[in-house]
Design a protein around this motif. Sequence first.
Motif, PDB file in Angstrom:
ATOM      1  N   TRP A 118       7.245 -14.569   1.891  1.00  0.00           N
ATOM      2  CA  TRP A 118       7.936 -14.048   3.067  1.00  0.00           C
ATOM      3  C   TRP A 118       8.429 -12.618   2.846  1.00  0.00           C
ATOM      4  N   LEU A 119       8.436 -12.179   1.595  1.00  0.00           N
ATOM      5  CA  LEU A 119       8.826 -10.794   1.333  1.00  0.00           C
ATOM      6  C   LEU A 119       7.778  -9.802   1.816  1.00  0.00           C
ATOM      7  N   SER A 120       6.606 -10.316   2.227  1.00  0.00           N
ATOM      8  CA  SER A 120       5.631  -9.438   2.879  1.00  0.00           C
ATOM      9  C   SER A 120       6.180  -8.922   4.208  1.00  0.00           C
ATOM     10  N   CYS A 121       7.254  -9.554   4.695  1.00  0.00           N
ATOM     11  CA  CYS A 121       7.880  -9.143   5.958  1.00  0.00           C
ATOM     12  C   CYS A 121       9.073  -8.220   5.723  1.00  0.00           C
ATOM     13  N   ALA A 122       9.251  -7.766   4.484  1.00  0.00           N
ATOM     14  CA  ALA A 122      10.409  -6.928   4.162  1.00  0.00           C
ATOM     15  C   ALA A 122      10.427  -5.619   4.920  1.00  0.00           C
ATOM     16  N   GLY A 123       9.285  -5.191   5.428  1.00  0.00           N
ATOM     17  CA  GLY A 123       9.235  -3.932   6.159  1.00  0.00           C
ATOM     18  C   GLY A 123       9.516  -4.052   7.635  1.00  0.00           C
ATOM     19  N   LYS A 124       9.891  -5.244   8.114  1.00  0.00           N
ATOM     20  CA  LYS A 124      10.062  -5.432   9.558  1.00  0.00           C
ATOM     21  C   LYS A 124      11.209  -4.601  10.135  1.00  0.00           C
ATOM     22  N   ASP A 125      12.185  -4.236   9.297  1.00  0.00           N
ATOM     23  CA  ASP A 125      13.319  -3.440   9.770  1.00  0.00           C
ATOM     24  C   ASP A 125      13.206  -1.963   9.383  1.00  0.00           C
ATOM     25  N   LEU A 126      12.055  -1.584   8.802  1.00  0.00           N
ATOM     26  CA  LEU A 126      11.863  -0.203   8.375  1.00  0.00           C
ATOM     27  C   LEU A 126      10.928   0.524   9.337  1.00  0.00           C
ATOM     28  N   PRO A 127      11.012   1.855   9.403  1.00  0.00           N
ATOM     29  CA  PRO A 127      10.070   2.603  10.252  1.00  0.00           C
ATOM     30  C   PRO A 127       8.625   2.318   9.854  1.00  0.00           C
ATOM     31  N   LYS A 128       7.737   2.295  10.836  1.00  0.00           N
ATOM     32  CA  LYS A 128       6.349   1.921  10.586  1.00  0.00           C
ATOM     33  C   LYS A 128       5.584   2.955   9.767  1.00  0.00           C
ATOM     34  N   ASN A 129       6.149   4.155   9.601  1.00  0.00           N
ATOM     35  CA  ASN A 129       5.447   5.152   8.777  1.00  0.00           C
ATOM     36  C   ASN A 129       5.776   5.003   7.293  1.00  0.00           C
ATOM     37  N   ARG A 130       6.585   3.997   6.947  1.00  0.00           N
ATOM     38  CA  ARG A 130       6.856   3.689   5.542  1.00  0.00           C
ATOM     39  C   ARG A 130       5.831   2.663   5.071  1.00  0.00           C
ATOM     40  N   MET A 131       5.317   2.834   3.865  1.00  0.00           N
ATOM     41  CA  MET A 131       4.348   1.885   3.343  1.00  0.00           C
ATOM     42  C   MET A 131       5.046   0.857   2.463  1.00  0.00           C
ATOM     43  N   ILE A 132       4.782  -0.423   2.755  1.00  0.00           N
ATOM     44  CA  ILE A 132       5.312  -1.514   1.954  1.00  0.00           C
ATOM     45  C   ILE A 132       4.193  -2.007   1.047  1.00  0.00           C
ATOM     46  N   GLY A 133       4.294  -1.729  -0.240  1.00  0.00           N
ATOM     47  CA  GLY A 133       3.257  -2.127  -1.196  1.00  0.00           C
ATOM     48  C   GLY A 133       3.603  -3.449  -1.850  1.00  0.00           C
ATOM     49  N   ASN A 157       2.768  -2.351   8.353  1.00  0.00           N
ATOM     50  CA  ASN A 157       2.948  -1.360   7.298  1.00  0.00           C
ATOM     51  C   ASN A 157       2.966  -1.985   5.899  1.00  0.00           C
ATOM     52  N   SER A 158       2.592  -3.282   5.806  1.00  0.00           N
ATOM     53  CA  SER A 158       2.510  -3.963   4.519  1.00  0.00           C
ATOM     54  C   SER A 158       1.080  -3.925   4.002  1.00  0.00           C
ATOM     55  N   LYS A 159       0.935  -3.584   2.737  1.00  0.00           N
ATOM     56  CA  LYS A 159      -0.397  -3.477   2.153  1.00  0.00           C
ATOM     57  C   LYS A 159      -0.423  -4.158   0.784  1.00  0.00           C
ATOM     58  N   PRO A 160      -1.218  -5.229   0.623  1.00  0.00           N
ATOM     59  CA  PRO A 160      -1.353  -5.847  -0.698  1.00  0.00           C
ATOM     60  C   PRO A 160      -2.087  -4.890  -1.646  1.00  0.00           C
ATOM     61  N   ILE A 161      -1.533  -4.694  -2.836  1.00  0.00           N
ATOM     62  CA  ILE A 161      -2.112  -3.771  -3.810  1.00  0.00           C
ATOM     63  C   ILE A 161      -2.438  -4.549  -5.092  1.00  0.00           C
ATOM     64  N   PRO A 162      -3.718  -4.631  -5.485  1.00  0.00           N
ATOM     65  CA  PRO A 162      -4.043  -5.251  -6.782  1.00  0.00           C
ATOM     66  C   PRO A 162      -3.307  -4.535  -7.896  1.00  0.00           C
ATOM     67  N   LYS A 163      -2.837  -5.280  -8.875  1.00  0.00           N
ATOM     68  CA  LYS A 163      -1.962  -4.697  -9.904  1.00  0.00           C
ATOM     69  C   LYS A 163      -2.615  -3.547 -10.657  1.00  0.00           C
ATOM     70  N   GLN A 164      -3.957  -3.591 -10.773  1.00  0.00           N
ATOM     71  CA  GLN A 164      -4.619  -2.518 -11.509  1.00  0.00           C
ATOM     72  C   GLN A 164      -4.694  -1.217 -10.715  1.00  0.00           C
ATOM     73  N   ASP A 165      -4.342  -1.273  -9.420  1.00  0.00           N
ATOM     74  CA  ASP A 165      -4.440  -0.082  -8.565  1.00  0.00           C
ATOM     75  C   ASP A 165      -3.088   0.527  -8.215  1.00  0.00           C
ATOM     76  N   ILE A 166      -2.011   0.047  -8.863  1.00  0.00           N
ATOM     77  CA  ILE A 166      -0.664   0.482  -8.478  1.00  0.00           C
ATOM     78  C   ILE A 166      -0.495   1.994  -8.603  1.00  0.00           C
ATOM     79  N   LEU A 167      -0.747   2.504  -9.791  1.00  0.00           N
ATOM     80  CA  LEU A 167      -0.527   3.937 -10.022  1.00  0.00           C
ATOM     81  C   LEU A 167      -1.396   4.800  -9.117  1.00  0.00           C
ATOM     82  N   ARG A 168      -2.636   4.408  -8.946  1.00  0.00           N
ATOM     83  CA  ARG A 168      -3.547   5.168  -8.087  1.00  0.00           C
ATOM     84  C   ARG A 168      -2.991   5.254  -6.666  1.00  0.00           C
ATOM     85  N   GLN A 169      -2.464   4.121  -6.163  1.00  0.00           N
ATOM     86  CA  GLN A 169      -1.925   4.103  -4.814  1.00  0.00           C
ATOM     87  C   GLN A 169      -0.650   4.946  -4.721  1.00  0.00           C
TER      88      GLN A 169
END
Length: 309
Positions: A118-133, A157-169
């Motif tokens: 449910w923490l994938s919904c953590a961005g529901k109260d944030l502006p949509k131009n913020r990225m939730i990784g 604005n939620s985006k699943p990020i594979p752990k190996q791609d964190i720094l790149r993102q």
Amino acid sequence: MIYRIFYLLSLLPLRVLYGFSDVLSFLAYYIVRYRRKIVRQNLTTSFPEKSLKEIKTIEKRFYRWFTDYFFEAIKLLSISEKELNRRFTITNSDEIEYCMSHGQNVAAILGHYCNWEWLSCAGKDLPKNRMIGLIYHPLYNKAFDDLFRRIRSHESNSKPIPKQDILRQLITNKRDGTMSFFGYISDQAPKWENIHCWLSFLNHDTPVFTGGEKIMRRMNDAVYYAELTRPRRGYYSLTYKLITKQPNELPEFEITRRFFRMLEETIRHEPAYYLWSHNRWKRTHEEFNRRFEIVNGKVVPKKEPAKKQ
């Protein structure tokens, strides 16, 4: 096909899904006895002060929550914004937005407590131009990996990020001027070669991941503990608790130590909602010292003494 099946299931009201969950928890606990030995061992060693009766009560409540977790996660595929806002509340999103509006990205550390999906919904109260990784470990089964990526992409604005791609993102975000808020689940059991820190956690000498802290220091993030609580079945409340806004001013591993102290306090308040079925204490400090050593910051196997001719 997998997605369509679970999407149709998600359209059912939560009260119906909880009926399925009750049946599944009974089967898991009494019939299949899913990981009962590991759960009992984790609970008794974590709470030696509790009686067997108290341990069994926590154990049964854990299995009921554990099956709820699955159906609550599936519900995210179709839950309406109105129902989500009623069931999932965030007490202080303004603190997170304050950091980002002043040019500092945010990292939230969390554990396998309550329904972390449910923490994938953590961005529901944030502006949509913020990225939730949302950092995750890709599943081997591609169909279920796709299913959980969809679950974790509930907010636009939620985006699943594979752990190996964190720094790149993160580097891409910095280059593009995108302010981001990344969540790190940091209480898994690391592999031998990734153990650089041991600390006391739930009455155990515990090996912990420190990779997340290294990234937070490199990116100079504001760091918060994401405390998720469950006031009652089907309802969650998220509160951000500040760990530091100056990560590089703290001693090495101090962010990780503070996180585990805060997580333990949360668990002790309501133990049933922690992931007790995970065998997180299978690696011991004694075995690590016997088999490995740290050379130039890297964990390497100890060399066996040469045999006498």
